[in-house]
Structure formats: structure tokens, C-alpha cells
Design a protein around this motif. Structure first.
Motif, PDB file in Angstrom:
ATOM      1  N   ILE A 248       0.881  -1.168   0.000  1.00  0.00           N
ATOM      2  CA  ILE A 248       0.000   0.000   0.000  1.00  0.00           C
ATOM      3  C   ILE A 248       0.917   1.216   0.000  1.00  0.00           C
ATOM      4  N   LEU A 249       0.876   1.982  -1.090  1.00  0.00           N
ATOM      5  CA  LEU A 249       1.838   3.052  -1.345  1.00  0.00           C
ATOM      6  C   LEU A 249       1.134   4.404  -1.308  1.00  0.00           C
ATOM      7  N   SER A 250       1.727   5.359  -0.590  1.00  0.00           N
ATOM      8  CA  SER A 250       1.168   6.708  -0.608  1.00  0.00           C
ATOM      9  C   SER A 250       2.275   7.715  -0.327  1.00  0.00           C
ATOM     10  N   GLY A 251       1.875   8.964  -0.024  1.00  0.00           N
ATOM     11  CA  GLY A 251       2.816  10.069  -0.029  1.00  0.00           C
ATOM     12  C   GLY A 251       2.973  10.606  -1.435  1.00  0.00           C
ATOM     13  N   LEU A 252       2.005  10.296  -2.293  1.00  0.00           N
ATOM     14  CA  LEU A 252       2.068  10.610  -3.719  1.00  0.00           C
ATOM     15  C   LEU A 252       1.007  11.633  -4.098  1.00  0.00           C
ATOM     16  N   GLU A 262       4.143   2.518 -12.297  1.00  0.00           N
ATOM     17  CA  GLU A 262       4.978   1.925 -13.351  1.00  0.00           C
ATOM     18  C   GLU A 262       6.275   1.386 -12.781  1.00  0.00           C
ATOM     19  N   ALA A 263       6.872   2.100 -11.815  1.00  0.00           N
ATOM     20  CA  ALA A 263       8.110   1.627 -11.186  1.00  0.00           C
ATOM     21  C   ALA A 263       7.892   0.298 -10.471  1.00  0.00           C
ATOM     22  N   TYR A 264       6.730   0.118  -9.895  1.00  0.00           N
ATOM     23  CA  TYR A 264       6.433  -1.138  -9.181  1.00  0.00           C
ATOM     24  C   TYR A 264       6.014  -2.240 -10.147  1.00  0.00           C
ATOM     25  N   ARG A 265       5.361  -1.879 -11.242  1.00  0.00           N
ATOM     26  CA  ARG A 265       5.063  -2.889 -12.262  1.00  0.00           C
ATOM     27  C   ARG A 265       6.354  -3.490 -12.812  1.00  0.00           C
ATOM     28  N   ALA A 266       7.366  -2.643 -12.967  1.00  0.00           N
ATOM     29  CA  ALA A 266       8.652  -3.120 -13.480  1.00  0.00           C
ATOM     30  C   ALA A 266       9.314  -4.108 -12.527  1.00  0.00           C
ATOM     31  N   GLN A 267       8.878  -4.114 -11.263  1.00  0.00           N
ATOM     32  CA  GLN A 267       9.438  -5.040 -10.271  1.00  0.00           C
ATOM     33  C   GLN A 267       8.509  -6.221  -9.996  1.00  0.00           C
ATOM     34  N   GLY A 268       7.504  -6.411 -10.849  1.00  0.00           N
ATOM     35  CA  GLY A 268       6.657  -7.587 -10.717  1.00  0.00           C
ATOM     36  C   GLY A 268       5.375  -7.389  -9.938  1.00  0.00           C
ATOM     37  N   PHE A 269       4.952  -6.136  -9.743  1.00  0.00           N
ATOM     38  CA  PHE A 269       3.692  -5.871  -9.051  1.00  0.00           C
ATOM     39  C   PHE A 269       2.593  -5.539 -10.063  1.00  0.00           C
ATOM     40  N   GLU A 270       1.366  -5.847  -9.676  1.00  0.00           N
ATOM     41  CA  GLU A 270       0.207  -5.557 -10.514  1.00  0.00           C
ATOM     42  C   GLU A 270      -0.716  -4.578  -9.795  1.00  0.00           C
ATOM     43  N   ASP A 271      -1.406  -3.742 -10.589  1.00  0.00           N
ATOM     44  CA  ASP A 271      -2.365  -2.811 -10.013  1.00  0.00           C
ATOM     45  C   ASP A 271      -3.533  -3.571  -9.391  1.00  0.00           C
ATOM     46  N   GLU A 272      -3.954  -3.125  -8.213  1.00  0.00           N
ATOM     47  CA  GLU A 272      -5.140  -3.711  -7.594  1.00  0.00           C
ATOM     48  C   GLU A 272      -6.189  -2.650  -7.274  1.00  0.00           C
ATOM     49  N   ALA A 273      -5.755  -1.517  -6.711  1.00  0.00           N
ATOM     50  CA  ALA A 273      -6.711  -0.462  -6.391  1.00  0.00           C
ATOM     51  C   ALA A 273      -5.986   0.868  -6.321  1.00  0.00           C
ATOM     52  N   ARG A 274      -6.748   1.926  -6.534  1.00  0.00           N
ATOM     53  CA  ARG A 274      -6.223   3.289  -6.403  1.00  0.00           C
ATOM     54  C   ARG A 274      -7.338   4.171  -5.862  1.00  0.00           C
ATOM     55  N   TRP A 280      -3.953  13.965  -3.225  1.00  0.00           N
ATOM     56  CA  TRP A 280      -3.102  12.827  -2.899  1.00  0.00           C
ATOM     57  C   TRP A 280      -3.715  11.527  -3.395  1.00  0.00           C
ATOM     58  N   THR A 281      -2.855  10.563  -3.699  1.00  0.00           N
ATOM     59  CA  THR A 281      -3.330   9.266  -4.168  1.00  0.00           C
ATOM     60  C   THR A 281      -2.694   8.143  -3.357  1.00  0.00           C
ATOM     61  N   THR A 282      -3.436   7.037  -3.251  1.00  0.00           N
ATOM     62  CA  THR A 282      -2.943   5.842  -2.568  1.00  0.00           C
ATOM     63  C   THR A 282      -3.110   4.658  -3.517  1.00  0.00           C
ATOM     64  N   LEU A 283      -2.040   3.898  -3.680  1.00  0.00           N
ATOM     65  CA  LEU A 283      -2.038   2.736  -4.571  1.00  0.00           C
ATOM     66  C   LEU A 283      -1.980   1.451  -3.762  1.00  0.00           C
TER      67      LEU A 283
END
Length: 289
Positions: A248-252, A262-274, A280-283
Motif C-alpha cells: 500500500i503506497l502513498s505520499g504521492l 509503473e516503477a512497481y510494475r517493473a518489479q513484478g507488481f500488478e495494479d489492484e486499487a487506487r 493525494w493518491t494511494t495505490l
């Protein structure tokens, strides 16, 4: 007691910290000096000091010229009981099943809610900011699912998110922050909420601490920090998050959500919710199994 502030801005972290160090040698000396990066892409840093007596404005002017800073803005602050003011202004925060409150609102906890106590005097990371609120809401959406085996809160601040997760699931939670003051505040909050032994607070940068490494792999990691360190952390989180585990990523800011994802997709993560709350946004992203 009347207090005074002296604020300026200038380019470059090194120059800002040098100016702050020079301010500490003023007479009268400040009771505190702060250095903050202005997060608008301008490259400017703010330097400010608090004084219990009128600061020497001539000396401040010389320091500004010597470091290339803008002229200091000196202001007199009226006598204020800041803790009392924060208590008046700091209304409880509700995020699904979570109810975040100060001790002055302990009698207002609705029945059936998970209550989390954050004192007004320790008010950074209370859930009022869109980033922390977004993380709480994301956790609320996951709370009915399977229990994670281990959880980490990177850049924990008050440890609110770590404590919320510990209240949902009886699993080990490691809360870390690079700021030693934040770690002490986090430990005090953990004790005030009766979560000693369930939330471990450590001073650490990223995932480098031995206690963070020892508890891996994690099924859930909070990282509510800033865009640049969040992106830099992506490869490390890919190493400590279990396949199928979530971040769960924020501060964005809203416009930073896409490049961060995109930086996390490059490391093998997939989008689930935003979720966007104001600016501000939370991923929520899941590591591919």
C-alpha cells in the motif's frame, strides 16, 4: 509566551543545511531550527527558526546574503496553548472500521469500531492527511480477507498504520522510520494502545535493518513516504514482499500515481486499487505469484 519565527527559502540542500547551522549560533539563539524541501519541483528549501526573543534581523540579513537566500520574513506569534488548540481542531478520523482519536475524544468511540489513540501533541500521522487516510481506507478494504503472515510499515511516523493492522490481525508487525524522534513517538503510541509485543518499532532506512530482513517475507507492506524514495524502494520491496503479497503506497500527489505504479510494475507488481483523496493518491499493488 510570545514567540517569533524567521523564515526564508533558497536553492540546494547543502546550502539550506549550512544556513540552518549558522542560525543556531545567533544571539539570541533560536529554540529550534528546521530545514524542509518544498515539494513542488522548484528545488527550493525552506529554513526557519523559532525564537523566544526578537531575533537579530541584521544578522539574519547578513546570513541570507552570504548563503544566497531570500530575505528572512520575521513574524511575531501570539501566545497560544498549541496542544489545547490542536485538541480543539483535531477531530476524530473515521475510515471504515477505524476510529482515530485523541484522549480528549476517548468517550466518543462508536460501538464496534477499532479505536486507535494518537495524542494531539504527537500529531503528525493522525489520519487527517489524505495519504494516511488513503492507507487506512485501503487497509479497511483488505481487512475481511485472509490474514497476512507478516506486515511492515516503512516510514511509519506515528505507527498509526502498523497499529491499525495489528488490531485487525494478530500477526507480527514491524514499524520503521529513518527519524529517531518518529521512532520514539511510534513506541509511545504503541504503548498507549496496548500493542507492545505485537508492533516492533525500529530506526531504519528502507528495508536495510536486520529486524526488517529477519521478519520477511511480508504479505503486506505500507510505504507512506514520498515519490522519490518510494520509487527507489521498489526493487527492495520486491525482494521482501512474498509472491501474492501486497504493498500500500502513498505520499504521492495524484499526478505521481502513474509513474510510481509503473516503477512497481517493473518489479513484478500488478495494479489492484487506487484512491485519490484531494491532491493525494494511494495505490494498492500485488506482487505477481
Amino acid at each position: 509566551m510570545t514567540t517569533y519565527t524567521a523564515l526564508t527559502t533558497l536553492s540546494g540542500e547543502a546550502q539550506a543545511r549550512a544556513l540552518a547551522e549558522a542560525m543556531e549560533r545567533l544571539d539570541p539563539e533560536p529554540t529550534g531550527v528546521g530545514v524542509f524541501e518544498i515539494e513542488d519541483g522548484s528545488g527550493l528549501w525552506e529554513v526557519g527558526g523559532y525564537f523566544e526573543a526578537p531575533p537579530d534581523e541584521a544578522a539574519l540579513a547578513l546570513l541570507a546574503v552570504a548563503t544566497g537566500a531570500r530575505p528572512f520574513a520575521v513574524s511575531e506569534l501570539p501566545e497560544t496553548d498549541w496542544v489545547a488548540k490542536v485538541r480543539r481542531d483535531l477531530a476524530p478520523v473515521e475510515a471504515g472500521r477505524f476510529f482515530v482519536h485523541g484522549s480528549h475524544d476517548a468517550d466518543r468511540v462508536p460501538e464496534g469500531r477499532i479505536a486507535l489513540l494518537i495524542e494531539a501533541a504527537m500529531a503528525f500521522g493522525t489520519g487527517h492527511h489524505g495519504t494516511t487516510l488513503g492507507c487506512l481506507r485501503a487497509l479497511n478494504r483488505l481487512a475481511d480477507g485472509p490474514a497476512p503472515r507478516a506486515i511492515a510499515d516503512i516510514g511509519c511516523g506515528t505507527a498509526l498504520l502498523a497499529m491499525a493492522a495489528a488490531r485487525v490481525w494478530r500477526v507480527p508487525v514491524v514499524a520503521s522510520d529513518i527519524d529517531p524522534v518518529a521512532v520514539e513517538v511510534a513506541r509511545a503510541n504503541v504503548a498507549a494502545n496496548g500493542l507492545q509485543g505485537r508492533v516492533t518499532c525500529v530506526e531504519a532506512s528502507g528495508t536495510s535493518d536486520s529486524q526488517i530482513a529477519a521478519a520477511a517475507p511480508y504479505d503486506l507492506v505500507f510505504a507512506n513516504i514520498l515519490m522519490a524514495p518510494l520509487v527507489a524502494l521498489a526493487p527492495d520491496l520486491a525482494q521482501v514482499v512474498a509472491p501474492g503479497g501486497r504493498v500500500i503506497l502513498s505520499g504521492l500527489l495524484v499526478e505521481q500515481g502513474a509513474p510510481a505504479a509503473e516503477a512497481y510494475r517493473a518489479q513484478g507488481f500488478e495494479d489492484e486499487a487506487r484512491e485519490d483523496i484531494g491532491e493525494w493518491t494511494t495505490l494498492t499493488m500485488r506482487r505477481r505469484a
